[in-house]
Design an enzyme around this catalytic site. Structure first.
Site, mmCIF file in Angstrom:
data_model
loop_
_atom_site.group_PDB
_atom_site.id
_atom_site.type_symbol
_atom_site.label_atom_id
_atom_site.label_comp_id
_atom_site.label_asym_id
_atom_site.label_seq_id
_atom_site.Cartn_x
_atom_site.Cartn_y
_atom_site.Cartn_z
ATOM 1 N N LYS A 305 26.547 38.111 58.354
ATOM 2 C CA LYS A 305 25.269 38.600 57.810
ATOM 3 C C LYS A 305 24.109 37.832 58.433
ATOM 4 O O LYS A 305 24.010 36.617 58.299
ATOM 5 C CB LYS A 305 25.256 38.442 56.292
ATOM 6 N N ASP A 310 14.716 36.769 53.634
ATOM 7 C CA ASP A 310 14.890 37.757 52.570
ATOM 8 C C ASP A 310 13.807 37.587 51.505
ATOM 9 O O ASP A 310 13.866 36.668 50.691
ATOM 10 C CB ASP A 310 16.277 37.611 51.946
ATOM 11 N N LYS A 317 11.579 38.753 45.243
ATOM 12 C CA LYS A 317 12.057 37.528 44.623
ATOM 13 C C LYS A 317 10.913 36.740 43.994
ATOM 14 O O LYS A 317 9.742 36.921 44.345
ATOM 15 C CB LYS A 317 12.739 36.636 45.672
ATOM 16 N N ASP A 328 19.354 32.765 54.780
ATOM 17 C CA ASP A 328 20.119 33.965 54.450
ATOM 18 C C ASP A 328 20.837 34.549 55.658
ATOM 19 O O ASP A 328 21.489 35.583 55.545
ATOM 20 C CB ASP A 328 19.209 35.016 53.807
ATOM 21 N N ARG A 391 24.898 43.318 51.847
ATOM 22 C CA ARG A 391 26.082 44.193 51.883
ATOM 23 C C ARG A 391 25.785 45.507 52.601
ATOM 24 O O ARG A 391 26.695 46.134 53.145
ATOM 25 C CB ARG A 391 26.569 44.443 50.455
#
Length: 539
Positions: A305, A310, A317, A328, A391
């Site tokens: 990943k 992010d 967030k 990340d 994902r």
């Protein structure tokens, strides 16, 4: 009045001869401006070839060329080196009994030989004559790492003559290199920056090539994860991977960027990364060792990943939650690091490494909660949360990697906070579709003192991902988040007999011997030992 206005307007612009002409010109300008804005936005959003090319040329590999810098702390010259005597727990008296001075000094100093405990023994002139180092055993890597806390000077480790010595020598050398690591890219350099650090003579019997490659892998991963996102966006990660591939004979490199992701069938990666001015990309490295039978070797697939930052997207967030999101892409860093040691070590496999690299940003074209996303697998996904983006990019890359039916597919990701709640920051959570693979990997992890913890792919939780409008939800609204995330990914590799998913924290929250605060290649040593055992070299 209108005619008068027209005459005055014509003084400023000969083309304007009436108010109606002014209105028409204004309308044209608005249209042209709108087209300009649309074009500019589209250029940023889609990553057109001219912009992608300029961004790629502006970026270059900064970290990979510097991954070998730690090797300067290990030397071959033994002259003037101070001896370091390992003391296993419970054997302090045995080691010191032959030298009354050392024995008395150890007693007065209350030296117990605990892991990482150091005792500097003075000579007649007051200088250090030798050092005692406490260890739990000869495989105690973090005990050996305490040597980097010694004062400036040259030291030589006196390992006992035994069958375990070569392995212990390599462990000690690697430990010293890991302990010598520092991230100082943004700090001013001074003449004494490196002069105050200790050096270690290469321990006798150490595998220099293997230790060097593994330490370079750690340095690369740590540097990539710790680098701020401003200097490590998708295009930077592309260049680091390009440099990695170029360093190894037999490796090829390919990248798909921007709108080309849609054209070549990677819609989920594009969807997540399209809101950022730095276009999304899919890195694809292939490698095989030389030899006529290379095509017959088992295929090993690695997927990492690569979310370079992010924000959470439209499900933005909090400030605290966003603070560390430069890390990340820790899964990508781990897989690139593992690829380096695999290629350096000439592991008898055909290797494919895939890294979807994006930045999860916010703009007018950002994807939204409850959007239905297309994927390379043809599976439609109802997006439950834009902050569960990892994902989504992984599923495209993993499905592509699975199409070639690899013997083993390993993916790594800083995927869920739920995994950190379950096992903490220091322990990667592992999911495996094959019990035998897990047992062998766990055994290797224990041998390396690089612990992992298995979580279950509990099938009854799969129903939590059922969607009324698409084939599957991206995330569940309740239940164990790490498990449901792994179950989501499993949908894209269903036909593979052996798959391992690693949900890692990729970061040392505080400094310990050999593990400075910052990015970390958690599970790297365990994975490397396991792969060496699974794919042994032919004698």
């Amino acid at each position: 009045m209108i005619a008068s206005c027209s005459r005055h307007l014509s003084l400023f612009n000969p083309r304007i001869t009436s108010v109606s002409a002014l209105l028409a010109l204004n309308k044209q300008r608005q249209f042209a401006l709108s087209r300009s804005v649309i074009y500019s936005h589209r250029s940023l959003r889609q990553g057109l070839s001219t912009i992608s090319a300029s961004m790629t040329s502006a970026a270059s590999a900064y970290n990979f060329p510097k991954a070998s810098r730690g090797l300067e702390s290990l030397v071959d010259d033994t002259s003037g080196a101070i001896s370091v005597l390992p003391v296993l727990q419970g054997e302090a008296e045995k080691v010191t009994e032959s030298d009354p001075l050392v024995k008395n000094w150890a007693t007065v100093s209350k030296f117990k030989g605990k892991s990482g405990e150091l005792l500097l023994v003075p000579g007649p002139d007051g200088s250090v004559s030798k050092v005692l180092l406490g260890l739990e055993g000869l495989s105690d890597i973090w005990g050996f790492a305490a040597l980097t806390k010694l004062p400036p000077g040259k030291y030589a480790l006196q390992l006992p003559e035994s069958a375990a010595s070569p392995a212990a020598a390599s462990t000690a050398a690697l430990a010293f290199l890991l302990g010598s690591y520092s991230f100082d890219r943004y700090k001013k350099k001074t003449p004494d920056t490196d002069s105050g650090k200790p050096q270690l003579v290469w321990p006798k019997g150490a595998d220099k090539q293997a230790v060097s490659a593994l330490s370079q892998s750690f340095y690369l991963a740590r540097d990539l994860i710790t680098t701020p996102a401003e200097d490590l966006g998708p295009q930077h990660l592309v260049e680091e991977a390009r440099a990695l591939a170029a360093a190894h004979a037999g490796a090829s490199f390919n990248v798909i960027q921007g709108e080309e992701l849609l054209a070549q069938g990677f819609p989920a990666i594009h969807t997540v990364g399209r809101a950022c001015s730095r276009p999304p990309a899919l890195i694809d490295i292939r490698w095989a060792p030389g030899g006529a039978d290379a095509a017959q070797l088992p295929l090993l697939a690695l997927v990492g990943k690569g979310v370079c930052f992010d924000s959470g997207g439209l499900n933005i967030k909090t400030a605290a939650g966003m603070l560390m999101m430069k890390k990340d892409m820790g899964g990508a860093a781990l897989m690139l690091a593992l690829a380096h040691v695999i290629m350096s070590g000439g592991l008898p496999v055909r290797l494919r490494v895939m890294v979807p690299a994006v930045e999860n940003s916010i703009s007018g074209n950002a994807y939204r909660p409850l959007d239905v996303l297309q994927t390379r697998a043809g599976i439609t996904v109802e997006n439950g949360n834009t902050d569960a983006e990892g994902r989504l990019i992984l599923c495209d890359a993993m499905f592509e990697a699975a199409t070639e039916k690899p013997d083993l597919l390993i993916d790594a990701a800083t995927l869920t906070g739920a995994a950190r709640v379950a096992v903490g920051a220091d322990l990667p959570a592992v999911f495996s579709s094959d019990d035998g693979v897990w047992e062998a990997l766990n055994s290797a992890a224990n041998e390396e003192n690089d612990p992992l913890w298995r979580l279950p792919l509990y099938k009854p939780y799969r129903k939590l991902l059922d969607s009324k409008v698409a084939d599957i939800k991206s995330c569940a609204t309740e239940g164990p988040g790490a498990i449901t995330a792994a179950l989501y990914l499993q949908e894209f590799v269903k036909d593979l007999p052996r798959w391992v998913h690693i949900d890692t924290g990729a970061y040392n929250n505080s400094s310990k011997d050999g593990r400075p605060e910052g990015g970390e290649a958690q599970a790297l040593r365990a994975l490397w030992r396991y792969l060496q055992q699974r794919y042994p070299k032919r004698q």
